[in-house]
Scaffold this active site. Structure first.
Site, mmCIF file in Angstrom:
data_model
loop_
_atom_site.group_PDB
_atom_site.id
_atom_site.type_symbol
_atom_site.label_atom_id
_atom_site.label_comp_id
_atom_site.label_asym_id
_atom_site.label_seq_id
_atom_site.Cartn_x
_atom_site.Cartn_y
_atom_site.Cartn_z
ATOM 1 N N TYR A 159 0.827 -1.211 0.000
ATOM 2 C CA TYR A 159 0.000 0.000 0.000
ATOM 3 C C TYR A 159 0.859 1.258 0.000
ATOM 4 O O TYR A 159 0.459 2.300 -0.498
ATOM 5 C CB TYR A 159 -0.953 -0.032 1.197
ATOM 6 C CG TYR A 159 -2.228 0.742 0.963
ATOM 7 C CD1 TYR A 159 -3.028 0.493 -0.146
ATOM 8 C CD2 TYR A 159 -2.632 1.725 1.852
ATOM 9 C CE1 TYR A 159 -4.195 1.199 -0.363
ATOM 10 C CE2 TYR A 159 -3.804 2.435 1.647
ATOM 11 C CZ TYR A 159 -4.580 2.171 0.546
ATOM 12 O OH TYR A 159 -5.729 2.873 0.326
ATOM 13 N N LYS A 166 -3.551 8.187 2.942
ATOM 14 C CA LYS A 166 -4.794 7.940 3.680
ATOM 15 C C LYS A 166 -4.671 8.401 5.129
ATOM 16 O O LYS A 166 -5.647 8.872 5.730
ATOM 17 C CB LYS A 166 -5.163 6.452 3.617
ATOM 18 C CG LYS A 166 -5.614 5.969 2.257
ATOM 19 C CD LYS A 166 -6.893 6.637 1.800
ATOM 20 C CE LYS A 166 -7.418 6.012 0.508
ATOM 21 N NZ LYS A 166 -8.637 6.687 0.006
#
Length: 258
Positions: A159, A166
């Site tokens: 990720y 995020k």
């Protein structure tokens, strides 16, 4: 009894890529409960895909408006157009995120300066820019809901720079909630579990994550587009009127497991 009270409310939905998008699942539910849905798109091909999925909703009140979240001018123009056409904005679904493929596939230490800045600008700062542009039209109170992921709180393989973006998004959400609360505007995040979307294809470890969630989550299954959409409608509605600055997990409980 219409407990959601979203009928005839004007909701902006950003980030529909195709019918498998989380944003489309939310938009479809909004249309079904009678909301007016304003879609934004960045590129012409996205506009075509939105118009395609809207073919079965011709009788509903919708609009499709260009908005490049990497451009303040484009954002301002889009929300001015929305304000002129609809008057009041009652809600925004911010489901926009992007990182360059190489910054997801390479080691995190190899993240480029350009890639880092682009991921942050697209995935996190865009929420602030959108809230600012929409503010003059959120005159009756409003709910802004952004889409996050567990990678913003934990290190998840593959990720990488998107996880950092995020994390910034969730922090920005909290600061916006604090700043806008006195105007009756709530800002929250939905942290959805792994769902097979176009964006998910870019995460190398995605299939592994699906299997791990099925194995370890309390509900022993993955979530889906419909479950995320249902919770988002609750967060857009008056049912959640006392909730702001929160990240709501819709991931079969996976986030609570160590």
């Amino acid at each position: 009894m219409d407990i959601l009270q979203l009928k005839d409310k004007n909701i902006v939905v950003m980030g529909v890529a195709n019918e498998r998008s989380i944003a489309w699942g939310i938009a479809k539910k909004l249309l079904e409960v009678g909301a007016n849905v304003i879609f934004t798109y960045r590129k012409e091909r996205s506009k075509g895909k939105i118009e395609k999925v809207l073919a079965d909703y011709a009788e509903y009140k919708t609009a499709v408006i260009e908005c490049d979240v990497n451009s303040d001018e484009s954002i301002s123009k889009a929300f001015t157009q929305i304000g002129e056409e609809f008057g009041v904005i009652h809600g925004i679904v911010h489901s926009v995120a992007f990182a360059h493929a190489e910054d997801l596939k390479n080691r995190f230490v190899e993240t480029t300066r350009e890639g880092y800045a682009f991921a942050q600008d697209t995935s996190a700062y865009s929420l602030i820019a959108v809230a600012k542009a929409a503010l003059p039209y959120m005159t009756e109170g409003a709910s802004i809901v952004t889409m996050s992921y567990l990678g913003g709180q934990r290190v998840l393989e593959g990720y990488n720079v998107m996880g950092v973006a995020k994390a910034a998004l969730e922090s920005a959400m909290k600061y916006l909630a604090s700043d806008l609360g006195s105007q009756g505007i709530r800002v929250n995040a939905i942290s959805a579990g792994a769902i097979r979307t176009l964006a998910a294809k870019g995460v190398p470890s995605f299939n592994t994550a699906l299997h791990k969630i099925e194995e370890l989550s309390p509900l022993k299954r993955n979530t889906n587009q419909e479950e995320v959409a249902d919770m988002t409608l609750v967060m857009l509605s008056n049912l959640s009127r006392g909730v702001t600055g929160e990240t709501i997990y819709v991931d079969s409980g996976y986030n609570i497991m160590g």
